[in-house]
Design a protein around this motif. Structure first.
Motif, PDB file in Angstrom:
ATOM      1  N   MET A   1       0.838  -1.201   0.000  1.00 34.40           N
ATOM      2  CA  MET A   1       0.000   0.000   0.000  1.00 34.40           C
ATOM      3  C   MET A   1       0.872   1.248   0.000  1.00 34.40           C
ATOM      4  SD  MET A   1      -3.159   0.800   2.604  1.00 34.40           S
ATOM      5  CE  MET A   1      -3.887   2.446   2.631  1.00 34.40           C
ATOM      6  N   THR A   2       0.428   2.246  -0.731  1.00 24.28           N
ATOM      7  CA  THR A   2       1.212   3.482  -0.833  1.00 24.28           C
ATOM      8  C   THR A   2       1.115   4.291   0.453  1.00 24.28           C
ATOM      9  OG1 THR A   2       0.792   3.552  -3.195  1.00 24.28           O
ATOM     10  CG2 THR A   2       1.486   5.612  -2.167  1.00 24.28           C
ATOM     11  N   ILE A   3       2.227   4.903   0.793  1.00 23.31           N
ATOM     12  CA  ILE A   3       2.270   5.843   1.909  1.00 23.31           C
ATOM     13  C   ILE A   3       1.415   7.061   1.584  1.00 23.31           C
ATOM     14  CG2 ILE A   3       3.832   7.593   2.871  1.00 23.31           C
ATOM     15  CD1 ILE A   3       5.995   5.409   2.921  1.00 23.31           C
ATOM     16  N   SER A   4       0.744   7.588   2.581  1.00 20.65           N
ATOM     17  CA  SER A   4      -0.017   8.817   2.377  1.00 20.65           C
ATOM     18  C   SER A   4       0.446   9.858   3.397  1.00 20.65           C
ATOM     19  CB  SER A   4      -1.501   8.510   2.540  1.00 20.65           C
ATOM     20  OG  SER A   4      -2.220   9.707   2.679  1.00 20.65           O
ATOM     21  N   ILE A   5       0.645  11.084   2.927  1.00 16.36           N
ATOM     22  CA  ILE A   5       1.052  12.188   3.798  1.00 16.36           C
ATOM     23  C   ILE A   5      -0.111  13.162   3.907  1.00 16.36           C
ATOM     24  CG2 ILE A   5       2.676  14.094   4.127  1.00 16.36           C
ATOM     25  CD1 ILE A   5       4.629  12.594   2.243  1.00 16.36           C
ATOM     26  N   THR A   6      -0.563  13.437   5.123  1.00 19.24           N
ATOM     27  CA  THR A   6      -1.618  14.432   5.319  1.00 19.24           C
ATOM     28  C   THR A   6      -0.993  15.788   5.623  1.00 19.24           C
ATOM     29  OG1 THR A   6      -3.176  12.770   6.143  1.00 19.24           O
ATOM     30  CG2 THR A   6      -3.643  15.074   6.689  1.00 19.24           C
ATOM     31  N   THR A   7      -1.425  16.797   4.862  1.00 16.99           N
ATOM     32  CA  THR A   7      -0.992  18.162   5.114  1.00 16.99           C
ATOM     33  C   THR A   7      -2.225  19.065   5.082  1.00 16.99           C
ATOM     34  OG1 THR A   7       0.604  19.892   4.516  1.00 16.99           O
ATOM     35  CG2 THR A   7      -0.468  18.725   2.687  1.00 16.99           C
ATOM     36  N   TYR A   8      -2.024  20.359   5.262  1.00 15.85           N
ATOM     37  CA  TYR A   8      -3.164  21.274   5.248  1.00 15.85           C
ATOM     38  C   TYR A   8      -3.702  21.459   3.828  1.00 15.85           C
ATOM     39  CZ  TYR A   8      -1.980  22.565  10.056  1.00 15.85           C
ATOM     40  OH  TYR A   8      -1.731  22.541  11.404  1.00 15.85           O
ATOM     41  N   ASP A   9      -4.953  21.909   3.762  1.00 18.04           N
ATOM     42  CA  ASP A   9      -5.564  22.201   2.463  1.00 18.04           C
ATOM     43  C   ASP A   9      -5.132  23.564   1.925  1.00 18.04           C
ATOM     44  OD1 ASP A   9      -6.863  23.627   4.463  1.00 18.04           O
ATOM     45  OD2 ASP A   9      -8.855  23.402   3.565  1.00 18.04           O
ATOM     46  N   TRP A  10      -4.610  24.402   2.818  1.00 15.66           N
ATOM     47  CA  TRP A  10      -4.212  25.761   2.447  1.00 15.66           C
ATOM     48  C   TRP A  10      -3.295  26.299   3.527  1.00 15.66           C
ATOM     49  CZ3 TRP A  10      -4.743  30.333   5.167  1.00 15.66           C
ATOM     50  CH2 TRP A  10      -4.530  31.524   4.447  1.00 15.66           C
ATOM     51  N   VAL A  11      -2.351  27.133   3.160  1.00 16.75           N
ATOM     52  CA  VAL A  11      -1.595  27.918   4.147  1.00 16.75           C
ATOM     53  C   VAL A  11      -1.355  29.304   3.553  1.00 16.75           C
ATOM     54  CG1 VAL A  11      -0.388  25.956   5.265  1.00 16.75           C
ATOM     55  CG2 VAL A  11       0.672  27.109   3.291  1.00 16.75           C
ATOM     56  N   ASP A  63       0.416   4.656   6.727  1.00 15.13           N
ATOM     57  CA  ASP A  63       1.084   3.552   6.042  1.00 15.13           C
ATOM     58  C   ASP A  63       0.303   2.302   6.422  1.00 15.13           C
ATOM     59  OD1 ASP A  63       2.802   1.979   4.626  1.00 15.13           O
ATOM     60  OD2 ASP A  63       4.471   2.108   6.036  1.00 15.13           O
ATOM     61  N   ASP A  64      -0.552   1.876   5.503  1.00 14.44           N
ATOM     62  CA  ASP A  64      -1.442   0.752   5.790  1.00 14.44           C
ATOM     63  C   ASP A  64      -2.306   1.112   7.009  1.00 14.44           C
ATOM     64  OD1 ASP A  64      -2.588  -1.704   5.418  1.00 14.44           O
ATOM     65  OD2 ASP A  64      -0.683  -2.760   5.253  1.00 14.44           O
ATOM     66  N   ALA A  65      -2.285   0.306   8.067  1.00 13.40           N
ATOM     67  CA  ALA A  65      -3.143   0.593   9.229  1.00 13.40           C
ATOM     68  C   ALA A  65      -2.523   1.626  10.175  1.00 13.40           C
ATOM     69  CB  ALA A  65      -3.420  -0.697  10.000  1.00 13.40           C
ATOM     70  N   LEU A  66      -1.267   1.976   9.938  1.00 15.87           N
ATOM     71  CA  LEU A  66      -0.553   2.868  10.865  1.00 15.87           C
ATOM     72  C   LEU A  66      -0.804   4.344  10.544  1.00 15.87           C
ATOM     73  CD1 LEU A  66       1.797   2.620  13.132  1.00 15.87           C
ATOM     74  CD2 LEU A  66       3.276   3.351  11.258  1.00 15.87           C
ATOM     75  N   SER A  67      -1.120   5.120  11.580  1.00 17.62           N
ATOM     76  CA  SER A  67      -1.224   6.577  11.445  1.00 17.62           C
ATOM     77  C   SER A  67      -0.240   7.190  12.434  1.00 17.62           C
ATOM     78  CB  SER A  67      -2.660   7.022  11.741  1.00 17.62           C
ATOM     79  OG  SER A  67      -2.772   8.434  11.645  1.00 17.62           O
ATOM     80  N   LEU A  68       0.629   8.049  11.918  1.00 18.08           N
ATOM     81  CA  LEU A  68       1.759   8.502  12.730  1.00 18.08           C
ATOM     82  C   LEU A  68       1.952  10.002  12.561  1.00 18.08           C
ATOM     83  CD1 LEU A  68       4.002   7.077  14.460  1.00 18.08           C
ATOM     84  CD2 LEU A  68       5.407   7.084  12.389  1.00 18.08           C
ATOM     85  N   PHE A  69       2.166  10.731  13.690  1.00 21.78           N
ATOM     86  CA  PHE A  69       2.426  12.168  13.604  1.00 21.78           C
ATOM     87  C   PHE A  69       3.780  12.520  14.196  1.00 21.78           C
ATOM     88  CE2 PHE A  69      -0.176  11.626  17.488  1.00 21.78           C
ATOM     89  CZ  PHE A  69       0.588  12.274  18.437  1.00 21.78           C
ATOM     90  N   GLU A  70       4.122  13.795  14.122  1.00 24.55           N
ATOM     91  CA  GLU A  70       5.428  14.374  14.484  1.00 24.55           C
ATOM     92  C   GLU A  70       6.439  14.073  13.368  1.00 24.55           C
ATOM     93  OE1 GLU A  70       6.734  16.399  16.800  1.00 24.55           O
ATOM     94  OE2 GLU A  70       5.029  16.542  18.160  1.00 24.55           O
ATOM     95  N   SER A  71       6.906  15.125  12.711  1.00 21.06           N
ATOM     96  CA  SER A  71       7.823  14.914  11.578  1.00 21.06           C
ATOM     97  C   SER A  71       9.054  14.115  12.009  1.00 21.06           C
ATOM     98  CB  SER A  71       8.219  16.250  10.946  1.00 21.06           C
ATOM     99  OG  SER A  71       8.914  17.073  11.869  1.00 21.06           O
ATOM    100  N   GLY A  72       9.548  14.340  13.228  1.00 18.03           N
ATOM    101  CA  GLY A  72      10.717  13.603  13.698  1.00 18.03           C
ATOM    102  C   GLY A  72      10.441  12.109  13.825  1.00 18.03           C
ATOM    103  N   ALA A  73       9.268  11.772  14.337  1.00 16.05           N
ATOM    104  CA  ALA A  73       8.908  10.358  14.508  1.00 16.05           C
ATOM    105  C   ALA A  73       8.660   9.698  13.149  1.00 16.05           C
ATOM    106  CB  ALA A  73       7.675  10.238  15.401  1.00 16.05           C
TER     107      ALA A  73
END
Lengths: 210, 210
Positions: A1-11, A63-73
């Motif tokens: 499965m492809t990695i997905s990155i969530t970011t804002y819709d606008w800044v 990434d698949d079932a994993l949801s992860l935050f903090e850019s460092g992590a």
């Protein structure tokens, strides 16, 4: 499965090119990991956003079932997926993690304090307190980067992604000019094709935002 | 070879019990890893100190040939040495790293900004800017710790060491009282025998200092 990155819709225009999803895009580009981009509202943060990120920040990785935050992590996680990003050898790996954390915990806080006062708070006394604290750290860092091509492990790693991206904020505030070794390092890192692709993709993303 | 933790030879009374070697002592106590303590001068920082820690900070870990700084990086390193500190399972491990980094990068900077203004700078406008930024984060964190015993992975990890130690600073500033879930969590973590042993050892260390 492809990695997905969530970011804002606008800044705001001033933040384009500096949103922290850039760090994750850059790592994916270095490692050849394909990724999709999802968006979440910055103006009206949703319960769905807070359920995945209790502080309402981005980026968030899926990434698949994993949801992860903090850019460092997320960088640590991707570093474990690809040796291109973090060496397997114990000492080199510890060195990488040490500099990733130093960028996040020793440098970024003094950098962001200055960015807050310069771009938002505009308080003279607060700036007078924050500015020397930033320069103490830059002065300590400069000789190290005069003597080496990469910050950790003798090779490119996720520590360079983090450190170079923090130094970009310093550069933007006009405070990097007196440290040629730091400016050269930042320029070398951001000249990497993977950074260019990641940066272009973020700029393009927000150019399409409404 | 025994692990060695380098800390300062002396700190002001107000810092005793809060020097960041505590985090490493605590982790070693949890994992049953024996350790020695080395000291370095805080009043006249030596070239030897800066050679091991470019920012002149403590703690520094020595493990055989490895010398490692940044409390967060040392906890990650010890977490890889002992499953008591960090689970092996990929998702639980990522969750642990996510919360370790959130404590270091999202919480500690706003906490330290308040600590700086409260204990050193005493500038009213700077405090007025820093205080709400701290409370935004505490408010976002509180409901999570109402619903779980540990911050990550459903069990005690290095993320609890980092988060609880950051919350101790908040408590010391008198800003934790309105968050019973956070105060309860901090009290649970610091009631652990390993924390008590680590804390007693640090207090004893500095009591002997001249």
């Amino acid at each position: 499965m492809t990695i997905s990155i969530t970011t804002y819709d606008w800044v705001p225009d001033t933040a384009v090119g500096y949103v922290r999803d850039l760090r994750i895009r850059w790592a994916c580009e270095e490692a050849g990991l394909p990724y999709d981009v999802e968006t979440t509202s910055v103006r009206e943060k949703t319960p769905q956003h807070f359920a995945r990120q209790p502080f309402g920040q981005v980026p968030i990785l899926r990434d698949d079932a994993l949801s992860l935050f903090e850019s460092g992590a997320i960088l640590l996680y991707l570093g474990e997926r690809s040796e291109v990003l973090m060496p397997l050898d114990t000492a080199a790996r510890a060195d990488t993690q040490q500099w990733l954390i130093a960028a996040l915990n020793t440098l970024e806080p003094v950098v962001m304090d200055m960015a807050l006062v310069r771009f938002f708070d505009h308080d003279a006394r607060t700036e007078e307190l924050a500015l020397p604290r930033l320069h103490v750290r830059l002065k300590q860092l400069a000789p190290l980067l005069k003597a080496r091509d990469f910050i950790a492990a003798g090779r490119f790693t996720i520590a360079d992604i983090m450190l170079a991206d923090v130094l970009r904020i310093v550069d933007r505030m006009g405070e990097l000019a007196s440290y040629p070794a730091l400016a050269d390092y930042m320029n070398r890192m951001t000249a990497r094709p993977a950074f260019r692709r990641a940066h272009t993709a973020q700029v393009h993303h927000f150019a399409q935002a409404v």
